[in-house]
Design an enzyme around this catalytic site. Structure first.
Site, PDB file in Angstrom:
ATOM      1  N   ARG A  21      -7.456  17.353 -11.046  1.00 21.52           N
ATOM      2  CA  ARG A  21      -6.698  16.424 -11.905  1.00 21.52           C
ATOM      3  C   ARG A  21      -5.667  15.628 -11.089  1.00 21.52           C
ATOM      4  O   ARG A  21      -5.872  14.458 -10.783  1.00 21.52           O
ATOM      5  CB  ARG A  21      -6.031  17.208 -13.055  1.00 21.52           C
ATOM      6  CG  ARG A  21      -5.642  16.331 -14.240  1.00 21.52           C
ATOM      7  CD  ARG A  21      -4.375  15.524 -14.073  1.00 21.52           C
ATOM      8  NE  ARG A  21      -3.214  16.381 -13.797  1.00 21.52           N
ATOM      9  CZ  ARG A  21      -2.031  15.909 -13.402  1.00 21.52           C
ATOM     10  NH1 ARG A  21      -1.854  14.604 -13.248  1.00 21.52           N
ATOM     11  NH2 ARG A  21      -1.040  16.730 -13.144  1.00 21.52           N
ATOM     12  N   ASP A  22      -4.582  16.275 -10.701  1.00 21.68           N
ATOM     13  CA  ASP A  22      -3.523  15.580  -9.957  1.00 21.68           C
ATOM     14  C   ASP A  22      -4.093  14.986  -8.662  1.00 21.68           C
ATOM     15  O   ASP A  22      -3.734  13.876  -8.258  1.00 21.68           O
ATOM     16  CB  ASP A  22      -2.401  16.592  -9.653  1.00 21.68           C
ATOM     17  CG  ASP A  22      -1.188  15.971  -8.992  1.00 21.68           C
ATOM     18  OD1 ASP A  22      -1.116  14.734  -8.893  1.00 21.68           O
ATOM     19  OD2 ASP A  22      -0.306  16.741  -8.564  1.00 21.68           O
ATOM     20  N   HIS A 213       6.025  22.891  -7.887  1.00 24.33           N
ATOM     21  CA  HIS A 213       4.969  21.950  -7.503  1.00 24.33           C
ATOM     22  C   HIS A 213       5.517  21.080  -6.365  1.00 24.33           C
ATOM     23  O   HIS A 213       6.258  20.133  -6.609  1.00 24.33           O
ATOM     24  CB  HIS A 213       4.621  21.108  -8.744  1.00 24.33           C
ATOM     25  CG  HIS A 213       3.558  20.080  -8.569  1.00 24.33           C
ATOM     26  ND1 HIS A 213       2.371  20.107  -9.273  1.00 24.33           N
ATOM     27  CD2 HIS A 213       3.488  18.972  -7.785  1.00 24.33           C
ATOM     28  CE1 HIS A 213       1.631  19.060  -8.937  1.00 24.33           C
ATOM     29  NE2 HIS A 213       2.290  18.354  -8.035  1.00 24.33           N
ATOM     30  N   HIS A 215       5.324  18.709  -2.853  1.00 25.11           N
ATOM     31  CA  HIS A 215       4.543  17.738  -2.080  1.00 25.11           C
ATOM     32  C   HIS A 215       4.991  17.827  -0.626  1.00 25.11           C
ATOM     33  O   HIS A 215       6.167  18.088  -0.350  1.00 25.11           O
ATOM     34  CB  HIS A 215       4.765  16.324  -2.621  1.00 25.11           C
ATOM     35  CG  HIS A 215       3.969  16.035  -3.863  1.00 25.11           C
ATOM     36  ND1 HIS A 215       3.667  14.768  -4.277  1.00 25.11           N
ATOM     37  CD2 HIS A 215       3.403  16.876  -4.765  1.00 25.11           C
ATOM     38  CE1 HIS A 215       2.951  14.830  -5.397  1.00 25.11           C
ATOM     39  NE2 HIS A 215       2.784  16.093  -5.714  1.00 25.11           N
ATOM     40  N   CYS A 246       0.162  10.361  -1.783  1.00 27.40           N
ATOM     41  CA  CYS A 246       1.440  10.132  -2.451  1.00 27.40           C
ATOM     42  C   CYS A 246       1.454   8.712  -2.987  1.00 27.40           C
ATOM     43  O   CYS A 246       1.500   7.760  -2.216  1.00 27.40           O
ATOM     44  CB  CYS A 246       2.603  10.326  -1.482  1.00 27.40           C
ATOM     45  SG  CYS A 246       4.204   9.955  -2.231  1.00 27.40           S
ATOM     46  N   ASN A 255       0.347  16.199  -2.504  1.00 24.48           N
ATOM     47  CA  ASN A 255       0.302  17.607  -2.893  1.00 24.48           C
ATOM     48  C   ASN A 255       0.185  18.553  -1.699  1.00 24.48           C
ATOM     49  O   ASN A 255      -0.617  18.342  -0.798  1.00 24.48           O
ATOM     50  CB  ASN A 255      -0.916  17.857  -3.795  1.00 24.48           C
ATOM     51  CG  ASN A 255      -0.778  17.196  -5.147  1.00 24.48           C
ATOM     52  OD1 ASN A 255       0.232  17.346  -5.806  1.00 24.48           O
ATOM     53  ND2 ASN A 255      -1.803  16.457  -5.553  1.00 24.48           N
TER      54      ASN A 255
END
Ligand code: MG
Length: 309
Positions: A21-22, A213, A215, A246, A255
């Site tokens: 998804r992300d 979460h 990055h 990003c 991520n």
């Protein structure tokens, strides 16, 4: 006795896989449904307990994820694995329910300008919408996750106050969500900020419900994971291969890669139940489908070592 004791860290970590998804949402390549399904099935086989599979967003809004129903219908749903789908509104929740989704996620942020540009709502409006989505999802017995993005910095406003993160996360906790993921959307966090935010949040909600979460845009993601572990956080989001990039710094890393996270946790003796080899296989497959090598350092090192052997 060594000065640095790691004995107080959680013994076990849950990894929530963000790649399908992300990750794919932020990749330029549009991946065929069959390739997404294979990717998710390979991730399922790796031992992951939670995979965010897709988003029931308006199909024209994110063309990369316009096949949510087809993906959910085709993946092999393994017992014990939570397959999450993002549901930005009631329409999304209805579609998810019809697709047999049992775990949903809602997404807001700690900064007004980001929320406005990302989901075209104020934070208050987003919370009002999600109050209804979460209530109905819970009434149907669904498991619910909430994201608070830009918790450590906003691409439009810069620094974000810890109090702003606490306000939004507390509101979501009051709705009764099962898990809240605190996001460093632009990858600016450092361990000091992680300790501050994690400490402030723990006054308002059980640490067992908190996820982080991170990055890796500026190379601090794993350092931030260690800081969060020291604050007893035991749920981390990551993306196979580091999929996603990003959106606020094109070409930069986004991520945290699942392989990098796993390599570190394995080395620290922290259990995840996830096979690094399994994630690597999923990343290798997806990388073939999008025609780009994974950015994960651990993935690249393992591939390079295998090529020399
Ligand atoms: Mg992300």
């Amino acid at each position: 006795m060594s000065a640095l004791s790691l004995t107080e860290l959680p013994a076990r970590v849950k990894i929530v896989e963000m790649g399908p998804r992300d990750g794919l949402q932020n990749e330029a390549a549009v991946v065929k449904t069959a390739d997404k399904v294979r990717f998710i099935d390979l991730l399922s086989a790796s031992g992951l307990a939670a995979i965010e599979a897709t988003s029931f967003v308006r199909p024209s809004a994110i063309p990369q994820l316009d096949d949510a129903e087809a993906v959910m219908a085709a993946i092999e749903r393994r017992p014990g694995v939570t397959y999450l789908a993002l549901t930005p509104n009631m329409r999304g929740l209805d579609r998810a329910r019809s697709a047999g989704v049992r775990a949903v996620a809602v997404f807001t942020a700690a900064s007004e300008s980001f929320t406005k540009r990302n989901i075209n709502m104020t934070i208050a409006e987003s919370l009002a919408t999600f109050a209804t989505v979460v209530r109905d999802a819970r009434r149907d017995g669904m498991w619910v996750r909430a994201y608070v993005s830009t918790a450590f910095g906003c691409p439009y406003e810069g620094a974000v106050e810890v109090d702003a993160v606490v306000r939004v996360a507390s509101a979501l906790a009051e709705f009764g969500v099962d898990e809240i993921s605190i996001g460093d959307t632009i990858g600016v966090a450092t361990p000091r900020g992680v300790v501050e935010v994690a400490g402030a949040l723990q006054a308002h909600m059980p640490v067992e419900r908190l996820a982080m979460h991170f990055h890796d845009t500026r190379g601090t993601a794993l350092a931030n994971v260690v800081a969060a572990l020291q604050m007893q956080i035991s749920i981390f989001d990551s993306s196979a291969g580091g999929l996603g990039g990003c959106p606020y710094a094109p070409g930069a890393t986004g991520n945290l890669a699942t392989e990098d996270l796993l390599y570190m946790l394995d080395g620290m003796g922290i259990e995840t139940g996830v096979s690094l080899e399994g994630i690597r296989a999923a990343s290798r497959y997806l990388s073939g489908a999008i025609g780009r090598e994974p950015v994960s350092r651990a993935y690249r090192a393992l591939e390079a070592a295998a090529a020399r052997a």
